[in-house]
Enzyme design. Structure first.
Site, PDB file in Angstrom:
ATOM      1  N   LYS A   1     -37.203  11.468 -15.496  1.00  0.00           N
ATOM      2  CA  LYS A   1     -35.892  11.374 -14.849  1.00  0.00           C
ATOM      3  C   LYS A   1     -36.005  11.404 -13.328  1.00  0.00           C
ATOM      4  O   LYS A   1     -35.211  10.751 -12.636  1.00  0.00           O
ATOM      5  CB  LYS A   1     -34.987  12.502 -15.354  1.00  0.00           C
ATOM      6  CG  LYS A   1     -34.658  12.407 -16.850  1.00  0.00           C
ATOM      7  CD  LYS A   1     -33.968  11.089 -17.199  1.00  0.00           C
ATOM      8  CE  LYS A   1     -33.552  11.031 -18.652  1.00  0.00           C
ATOM      9  NZ  LYS A   1     -32.798   9.794 -18.984  1.00  0.00           N
TER      10      LYS A   1
ATOM     11  N   SER B   1     -30.761  12.084 -14.931  1.00  0.00           N
ATOM     12  CA  SER B   1     -30.329  13.387 -15.433  1.00  0.00           C
ATOM     13  C   SER B   1     -30.364  14.370 -14.276  1.00  0.00           C
ATOM     14  O   SER B   1     -31.068  14.152 -13.276  1.00  0.00           O
ATOM     15  CB  SER B   1     -31.281  13.871 -16.540  1.00  0.00           C
ATOM     16  OG  SER B   1     -31.093  15.248 -16.826  1.00  0.00           O
TER      17      SER B   1
ATOM     18  N   ASP C   1     -29.524  -0.694 -29.541  1.00  0.00           N
ATOM     19  CA  ASP C   1     -29.821   0.667 -29.953  1.00  0.00           C
ATOM     20  C   ASP C   1     -31.003   0.592 -30.907  1.00  0.00           C
ATOM     21  O   ASP C   1     -31.235  -0.455 -31.543  1.00  0.00           O
ATOM     22  CB  ASP C   1     -28.619   1.322 -30.641  1.00  0.00           C
ATOM     23  CG  ASP C   1     -28.639   2.839 -30.534  1.00  0.00           C
ATOM     24  OD1 ASP C   1     -27.883   3.393 -29.717  1.00  0.00           O
ATOM     25  OD2 ASP C   1     -29.437   3.467 -31.264  1.00  0.00           O
TER      26      ASP C   1
ATOM     27  N   TYR D   1     -39.818  15.002 -19.824  1.00  0.00           N
ATOM     28  CA  TYR D   1     -38.452  14.511 -19.612  1.00  0.00           C
ATOM     29  C   TYR D   1     -38.078  14.563 -18.138  1.00  0.00           C
ATOM     30  O   TYR D   1     -37.589  13.583 -17.566  1.00  0.00           O
ATOM     31  CB  TYR D   1     -37.492  15.364 -20.442  1.00  0.00           C
ATOM     32  CG  TYR D   1     -36.032  14.986 -20.302  1.00  0.00           C
ATOM     33  CD1 TYR D   1     -35.504  13.912 -21.006  1.00  0.00           C
ATOM     34  CD2 TYR D   1     -35.179  15.716 -19.471  1.00  0.00           C
ATOM     35  CE1 TYR D   1     -34.161  13.570 -20.892  1.00  0.00           C
ATOM     36  CE2 TYR D   1     -33.841  15.386 -19.349  1.00  0.00           C
ATOM     37  CZ  TYR D   1     -33.339  14.313 -20.059  1.00  0.00           C
ATOM     38  OH  TYR D   1     -32.009  13.970 -19.942  1.00  0.00           O
TER      39      TYR D   1
END
Length: 262
Positions: free
Chosen positions: A162, A145, A43, A158
């Site tokens: 995706k 997504s 992370d 975005y």
């Protein structure tokens, strides 16, 4: 093997999950830990890593930014050493990116979104491929997504990233299938949590409406009229690693309650 057994991943899988300390990644990590898997997560947020490791002492952690080639190299070196190999890669790391008209979004924000959401998956995959080929049953799960199958106004960086993940998944499934490696994408919908709250807030502001009105608009575009829980995505990931998912590859699987528009 009974059907119940076929629905459960084998115990002892060696699993690497990017961005595994919060949100969808944390739910997937918890799910694999419950199956007895050996799990390494990375992370970008050291505080999130520390908190997750404190709550789940069995997990292995490493701070890493998937858009940084050197940090990805260190991550895959750690996977080889700490896990002793790799059976499952969950390419989960991503950012929400900017909200705005295409001619108003700063170029650096577009590049950052593509670098993390799409290029980050390439960087991890190119190093993970050799380890996965050594597995008896390698599995790759790329998190895309619902924005990877629908257009998404005011969220072009975005959505573009995706959509790219879906193409990457379909192509890699063909490339790595002869090695016995299955590659699928999961396309979450509107997943409950801080990230979607931020997206709804920013889109409401860009559209000149209230948060409540924008949230209602999102829900109205979902056939089931409810948000997805992170655990719904985690359950799909487990299924894809189980014997019941042994012949599923090259697929883009929506977990979204049937989102019709975003």
């Amino acid at each position: 093997m009974s059907m119940i057994e076929r629905l459960q991943p084998p115990r002892g899988l060696r699993v690497l999950i990017t961005a595994g300390a919060s949100g969808i990644g944390a739910a997937i990590t918890r799910a694999f830990l419950e199956t007895g898997a050996k799990v390494l997560i990375c992370d970008i947020d050291p505080a999130a890593l520390s908190a997750f490791a404190e709550a789940h002492p069995d997990v292995m952690t490493l701070k890493a930014d998937v858009s940084d080639e050197k940090e990805v190299d260190a991550l895959l070196d750690a996977a080889a050493q700490q896990l002793g190999g790799l059976d499952v890669l969950v390419n989960n790391a991503g950012i929400a990116g900017p909200t705005g008209a295409i001619d108003e979004i700063p170029l650096e924000e577009i590049r950052r979104t593509i670098d993390v959401d799409l290029m980050g998956q390439f960087l991890v995959l190119r190093r993970a491929a050799a380890l996965l080929r050594e597995s008896d049953a390698g599995v790759i799960i790329n998190i895309s997504s619902v924005a990877g199958r629908l257009g998404y106004a005011l969220r072009t960086p975005y959505s573009a990233a995706k959509w790219g993940i879906v193409g990457l998944t379909a192509s890699l499934a063909k490339e790595m299938g002869p090695d016995g490696i299955r590659v699928n994408a999961i396309l979450p919908g509107v997943v409950r949590g801080p990230r979607i709250e931020g997206v709804i807030r920013d889109r409401a502001e860009a559209s000149g409406v209230s948060y409540a009105a924008m949230e209602a608009q999102y829900l109205a575009n979902i056939s089931l009229r409810r948000m997805v829980e992170p655990e719904d995505v985690a359950g799909t990931a487990l299924f894809l690693c189980s014997p019941a998912g042994a012949n599923i590859s090259g697929q883009a699987i929506s977990v979204c309650g049937n989102v019709e528009n975003i």
